[in-house]
Design a protein around this motif. Structure first.
Motif, mmCIF file in Angstrom:
data_model
loop_
_atom_site.group_PDB
_atom_site.id
_atom_site.type_symbol
_atom_site.label_atom_id
_atom_site.label_comp_id
_atom_site.label_asym_id
_atom_site.label_seq_id
_atom_site.Cartn_x
_atom_site.Cartn_y
_atom_site.Cartn_z
ATOM 1 N N PHE A 36 -4.800 1.072 -0.225
ATOM 2 C CA PHE A 36 -3.409 1.249 0.195
ATOM 3 C C PHE A 36 -3.296 2.315 1.286
ATOM 4 O O PHE A 36 -2.592 2.132 2.278
ATOM 5 C CB PHE A 36 -2.546 1.638 -1.009
ATOM 6 C CG PHE A 36 -1.171 2.117 -0.638
ATOM 7 C CD1 PHE A 36 -0.193 1.214 -0.282
ATOM 8 C CD2 PHE A 36 -0.866 3.474 -0.646
ATOM 9 C CE1 PHE A 36 1.078 1.646 0.070
ATOM 10 C CE2 PHE A 36 0.394 3.916 -0.303
ATOM 11 C CZ PHE A 36 1.372 2.999 0.064
ATOM 12 N N ALA A 39 -4.458 1.021 4.615
ATOM 13 C CA ALA A 39 -3.836 -0.207 5.106
ATOM 14 C C ALA A 39 -2.968 0.066 6.332
ATOM 15 O O ALA A 39 -2.583 1.203 6.617
ATOM 16 C CB ALA A 39 -2.995 -0.841 4.007
ATOM 17 N N VAL A 43 1.541 -3.538 6.188
ATOM 18 C CA VAL A 43 1.019 -3.893 4.862
ATOM 19 C C VAL A 43 1.438 -2.848 3.832
ATOM 20 O O VAL A 43 1.767 -3.182 2.688
ATOM 21 C CB VAL A 43 -0.511 -4.037 4.921
ATOM 22 C CG1 VAL A 43 -1.060 -4.420 3.548
ATOM 23 C CG2 VAL A 43 -0.915 -5.085 5.941
ATOM 24 N N LYS A 44 1.448 -1.579 4.226
ATOM 25 C CA LYS A 44 1.929 -0.538 3.318
ATOM 26 C C LYS A 44 3.390 -0.767 2.941
ATOM 27 O O LYS A 44 3.774 -0.621 1.776
ATOM 28 C CB LYS A 44 1.778 0.836 3.982
ATOM 29 C CG LYS A 44 0.401 1.440 3.898
ATOM 30 C CD LYS A 44 0.418 2.841 4.485
ATOM 31 C CE LYS A 44 -0.963 3.487 4.389
ATOM 32 N NZ LYS A 44 -0.971 4.838 4.974
ATOM 33 N N VAL A 46 4.990 -3.573 2.858
ATOM 34 C CA VAL A 46 5.048 -4.724 1.950
ATOM 35 C C VAL A 46 4.667 -4.307 0.533
ATOM 36 O O VAL A 46 5.336 -4.660 -0.450
ATOM 37 C CB VAL A 46 4.130 -5.848 2.460
ATOM 38 C CG1 VAL A 46 3.963 -6.927 1.397
ATOM 39 C CG2 VAL A 46 4.693 -6.456 3.738
ATOM 40 N N MET A 47 3.594 -3.530 0.409
ATOM 41 C CA MET A 47 3.157 -3.094 -0.917
ATOM 42 C C MET A 47 4.197 -2.208 -1.593
ATOM 43 O O MET A 47 4.462 -2.346 -2.795
ATOM 44 C CB MET A 47 1.835 -2.333 -0.794
ATOM 45 C CG MET A 47 0.654 -3.177 -0.377
ATOM 46 S SD MET A 47 -0.851 -2.179 -0.279
ATOM 47 C CE MET A 47 -2.020 -3.390 0.334
ATOM 48 N N GLY A 161 4.302 -11.054 -0.532
ATOM 49 C CA GLY A 161 2.883 -10.719 -0.613
ATOM 50 C C GLY A 161 2.041 -11.547 0.329
ATOM 51 O O GLY A 161 1.080 -11.052 0.927
ATOM 52 N N GLY A 164 2.162 -10.058 3.735
ATOM 53 C CA GLY A 164 1.214 -8.952 3.858
ATOM 54 C C GLY A 164 -0.209 -9.439 4.002
ATOM 55 O O GLY A 164 -1.009 -8.867 4.762
ATOM 56 N N THR A 165 -0.545 -10.542 3.314
ATOM 57 C CA THR A 165 -1.882 -11.115 3.435
ATOM 58 C C THR A 165 -2.143 -11.619 4.850
ATOM 59 O O THR A 165 -3.189 -11.345 5.446
ATOM 60 C CB THR A 165 -2.042 -12.272 2.439
ATOM 61 O OG1 THR A 165 -1.871 -11.765 1.118
ATOM 62 C CG2 THR A 165 -3.400 -12.919 2.563
ATOM 63 N N GLU A 193 -7.370 -5.315 1.988
ATOM 64 C CA GLU A 193 -5.974 -4.884 1.993
ATOM 65 C C GLU A 193 -5.035 -6.085 1.880
ATOM 66 O O GLU A 193 -4.017 -6.029 1.178
ATOM 67 C CB GLU A 193 -5.675 -4.103 3.267
ATOM 68 C CG GLU A 193 -6.456 -2.806 3.384
ATOM 69 C CD GLU A 193 -6.597 -2.342 4.816
ATOM 70 O OE1 GLU A 193 -5.893 -2.920 5.667
ATOM 71 O OE2 GLU A 193 -7.396 -1.430 5.084
ATOM 72 N N ALA A 197 -2.271 -6.956 -1.193
ATOM 73 C CA ALA A 197 -0.847 -7.280 -1.041
ATOM 74 C C ALA A 197 -0.491 -8.543 -1.815
ATOM 75 O O ALA A 197 0.558 -8.619 -2.471
ATOM 76 C CB ALA A 197 -0.511 -7.453 0.442
ATOM 77 N N THR A 198 -1.367 -9.543 -1.781
ATOM 78 C CA THR A 198 -1.124 -10.772 -2.550
ATOM 79 C C THR A 198 -1.095 -10.483 -4.048
ATOM 80 O O THR A 198 -0.243 -10.994 -4.782
ATOM 81 C CB THR A 198 -2.222 -11.800 -2.244
ATOM 82 O OG1 THR A 198 -2.233 -12.076 -0.847
ATOM 83 C CG2 THR A 198 -1.981 -13.090 -3.005
#
Length: 263
Positions: A36, A39, A43-44, A46-47, A161, A164-165, A193, A197-198
């Motif tokens: 994380f 990332a 992506v961060k 999204v997470m 997710g 993010g993937t 990463e 996210a997924t």
């Protein structure tokens, strides 16, 4: 001097330096928290959004579970009081105190009867039936508040997710292009990463869907029990109106005392 001795020392140490350079490209921390922190900003985001959705799901679960439990307990106690009482006035004295939908049905029936003093019984029954219908509808809407959030999270979290993937894999391919190499040391971090996210998207979505279905069944059962309460109220009201019309002095005295207390 032999041919082996003629090889420069720098060339002899090249094969040993290559693995060390490859290892240097690998991230030092492959834990979820390390991935994380390493990332991309998107992506961060999204997470973090998916983690917040997961926390919101469990918060709704705790709050709504307590609300449904208290509401069902109130309905059960009111229904037991109605079934064990011989008149609606007697049941009103035994129902639990509070502003729950089930006790409200009894008070609404008695209130309409009090305000319709001297009017035909059929009209009283019709107006009470309308009042109970609206109480049931309002209770159902109030109990369903918050479940829409669960449905939204369950439907959208996997796609968030997945976004993010896709973003993480896109960054991995960009890294491959810039490094001009297909070495896993370059590709692996971005893919890891992306898969994280997924995974977080599924962690947020699966409980939301399961909890939503549990609440849907629980709310349906609550509404059915509340409908049973309304039916018992109407049964008592019809019987009490017939008794009052037949001149039941005890019932008339109870109704008069109830009206005096209400005033």
């Amino acid at each position: 001097m032999s041919p082996a001795e003629a090889v420069p020392a720098s060339e002899a140490s090249a094969p040993a330096a290559a693995p060390a350079a490859a290892n240097a490209l690998l991230p030092h921390d492959l834990s979820p928290w390390g991935m994380f922190m390493a990332a991309d900003l998107v992506v961060k985001a999204v997470m973090i959004g998916l983690a917040f959705a997961s926390v919101l799901t469990w918060t709704v679960w705790v709050a709504k579970s307590l609300e449904i439990a208290f509401a069902r307990r109130s309905v059960a106690r009111t229904l037991a009081a109605l079934r064990s009482s011989s008149t609606l006035v007697e049941a009103a004295r035994d129902i639990p105190a509070g502003k729950g939908a089930a006790p409200t049905t009894v008070r609404a029936a008695l209130g309409e009867w009090r305000h319709s003093d001297g009017l035909p019984a059929d009209g009283i029954k019709e107006r009470v039936a309308v009042a109970l219908n609206r109480i049931e509808a309002a209770a159902g809407r109030r109990m369903a508040v918050g479940t829409g959030i669960l449905a939204t999270i369950g439907a959208t979290a996997p796609f968030v997710g997945l976004f993010g993937t896709v973003w993480g894999i896109m960054n991995s391919f960009i890294g491959i292009s810039k490094a001009q190499t297909t070495n896993l040391a370059v590709v692996a971090p971005g893919i890891a990463e992306a898969l994280l996210a997924t995974a977080i998207g599924l962690v947020a979505a699966i409980p939301a869907v399961v909890i939503y279905n549990v609440f849907a069944r629980a709310i349906a059962g609550y509404k059915a029990a509340l409908a049973d309460t309304s039916a018992e109220v109407m049964r008592h009201l019809s019987r009490d109106l017939d008794r009052a019309a037949a001149g039941d002095e005890d019932l008339v005295a109870e109704v008069v005392s109830l009206r005096a207390a209400a005033e």
